[in-house]
Design an enzyme around this catalytic site. Structure first.
Site, PDB file in Angstrom:
ATOM      1  N   ASP A   1      29.976  13.335  28.996  1.00 23.49           N
ATOM      2  CA  ASP A   1      30.962  12.441  29.665  1.00 23.49           C
ATOM      3  C   ASP A   1      30.229  11.966  30.944  1.00 23.49           C
ATOM      4  O   ASP A   1      29.171  12.334  31.470  1.00 23.49           O
ATOM      5  CB  ASP A   1      32.210  13.146  30.049  1.00 23.49           C
ATOM      6  CG  ASP A   1      32.423  14.540  30.700  1.00 23.49           C
ATOM      7  OD1 ASP A   1      30.926  14.956  31.019  1.00 23.49           O
ATOM      8  OD2 ASP A   1      33.070  15.345  30.495  1.00 23.49           O
TER       9      ASP A   1
ATOM     10  N   ASP B   1      43.022  22.784  32.357  1.00 20.87           N
ATOM     11  CA  ASP B   1      43.790  22.095  31.275  1.00 20.87           C
ATOM     12  C   ASP B   1      43.554  22.235  29.929  1.00 20.87           C
ATOM     13  O   ASP B   1      44.265  21.954  29.112  1.00 20.87           O
ATOM     14  CB  ASP B   1      44.317  20.817  31.501  1.00 20.87           C
ATOM     15  CG  ASP B   1      43.295  19.643  31.326  1.00 20.87           C
ATOM     16  OD1 ASP B   1      42.350  20.182  31.165  1.00 20.87           O
ATOM     17  OD2 ASP B   1      43.433  18.477  31.559  1.00 20.87           O
TER      18      ASP B   1
ATOM     19  N   HIS C   1      40.558  21.188  28.729  1.00 23.67           N
ATOM     20  CA  HIS C   1      39.813  20.195  28.000  1.00 23.67           C
ATOM     21  C   HIS C   1      38.463  20.752  27.733  1.00 23.67           C
ATOM     22  O   HIS C   1      37.718  21.496  28.643  1.00 23.67           O
ATOM     23  CB  HIS C   1      39.951  18.914  28.820  1.00 23.67           C
ATOM     24  CG  HIS C   1      39.035  18.914  30.082  1.00 23.67           C
ATOM     25  ND1 HIS C   1      39.511  18.283  31.238  1.00 23.67           N
ATOM     26  CD2 HIS C   1      38.104  19.706  30.697  1.00 23.67           C
ATOM     27  CE1 HIS C   1      38.706  18.620  32.451  1.00 23.67           C
ATOM     28  NE2 HIS C   1      37.918  19.338  31.941  1.00 23.67           N
TER      29      HIS C   1
HETATM   30  C1  F6R Z   1      32.189  18.133  32.248  1.00 23.11           C
HETATM   31  C2  F6R Z   1      32.895  18.754  31.124  1.00 23.11           C
HETATM   32  C3  F6R Z   1      33.921  19.355  31.550  1.00 23.11           C
HETATM   33  C4  F6R Z   1      33.737  20.930  32.488  1.00 23.11           C
HETATM   34  C5  F6R Z   1      35.243  21.432  32.601  1.00 23.11           C
HETATM   35  C6  F6R Z   1      34.977  22.734  33.611  1.00 23.11           C
HETATM   36  O1  F6R Z   1      30.935  17.540  31.744  1.00 23.11           O
HETATM   37  O2  F6R Z   1      32.511  18.910  30.180  1.00 23.11           O
HETATM   38  O3  F6R Z   1      34.809  19.819  30.448  1.00 23.11           O
HETATM   39  O4  F6R Z   1      33.115  21.561  31.458  1.00 23.11           O
HETATM   40  O5  F6R Z   1      35.960  20.521  33.501  1.00 23.11           O
HETATM   41  O6  F6R Z   1      34.451  22.208  34.892  1.00 23.11           O
HETATM   42  P1  F6R Z   1      33.959  23.398  35.880  1.00 23.11           P
HETATM   43  O7  F6R Z   1      32.776  24.007  35.575  1.00 23.11           O
HETATM   44  O8  F6R Z   1      33.619  22.591  37.217  1.00 23.11           O
HETATM   45  O9  F6R Z   1      35.159  24.243  36.116  1.00 23.11           O
END
Ligand code: F6R
Length: 263
Positions: free
Chosen positions: A67, A136, A138
């Protein structure tokens, strides 16, 4: 799916990096799918160490990130391009021309999604997709209700994601409200998925993703559809899992994991 629980974050990170390194040694032309975020910083530090101290060779590898924020220039230090250069690409011998992220400033948002999908296809598809999970549920920025067959596109971010990520901006109000993300369908097309989840704040959501029903309300649950997934957790993130004994049993007894048990 296989679930591996390590005693602490450090060994969960080491196992993740080791799996990636071994895959690269086996296939020097690996196409990696990469994630950003706090969880991955330590993985990239470990890969950089392996490149320097163990001659792990990225020279023929390529990568596609999940992303990028929409409206953000690659030079902006909050962009995911900047993150990737800073945490990984500047420290390994990958050819940066072979590293790909959606272009945050693309004028035609729809065309950018299509371009990215075509580039992944032209590279032969993703061999190993690294994933984290958001509070959430994702994966990438596939927020709740993203279709399991979605492809790379623009997505409006949830207030939860805004709360999770805006503290990383010098001025939290500068965080864009939309991002390009590979779709859930794009992620599921990868030949292998490695998900890393650490910390108590993720315990509830990762249990839903691994052991709960398939639902686009938790897009991370889509990995249950994939035939080749390993989820690596530390003790804190694993706190809500109900099948824990079985996961430990598999890790202790399956020959595949023998060389990884002492990491
Ligand atoms: C970002 C991504 C997101 C993160 C998720 C967890 O490229 O793919 O899905 O993996 O938001 O983020 P952290 O590791 O900061 O808790």
């Amino acid at each position: 799916m296989e679930v591996i629980v390590r005693k602490d974050t450090k060994s969960a990170v080491r196992l993740t990096a080791q799996l990636m390194g071994d895959a690269l040694r086996e296939n020097p032309k690996m196409v990696f799918g990469l994630a950003t975020g706090r969880t991955m910083e330590a993985v990239y530090a470990e890969l950089a160490r392996m490149c320097k101290e163990e001659a792990l060779d990225f020279s023929l590898a390529s990568s596609f990130n999940l992303d990028e924020y929409i409206g953000m220039a690659p030079e902006n230090e909050n962009s995911y391009r900047y993150y990737m250069n800073h945490h990984l690409f500047d420290h390994i011998n990958i050819d940066k021309r072979n590293t790909n992220l959606p272009y945050g400033l693309a004028e035609d948002v729809e065309a950018e999604g299509e371009r990215y999908e075509a580039a992944i296809e032209a590279a032969g598809g993703i061999d190993l997709q690294l994933l984290g999970i958001g509070c959430d549920g994702h994966i990438g920025f596939n927020e709740p209700l993203s279709s399991f067959s979605s492809r790379t596109r623009a997505k409006a971010l949830t207030p939860e994601t805004y709360a999770q990520n805006s503290p990383l901006f010098q001025r939290p109000e500068d965080m864009p409200l939309r991002a390009f993300t590979m779709g859930v369908g794009t992620v599921l097309d990868a030949r292998r998925i490695v998900m890393l989840v650490t910390g108590a704040e993720k315990a509830a959501i990762v249990a839903k993703a691994i052991e709960g029903p398939l639902t686009s309300m938790v897009t991370g649950s889509a990995i249950q559809l994939h035939p080749n997934v390993v989820v690596i957790l530390d003790e804190e993130a694993a706190a809500n899992l109900t099948m824990r004994k079985y996961y430990d049993w598999v890790f202790m007894h399956e020959p595949e994991w023998e060389s990884y048990r002492n990491l």
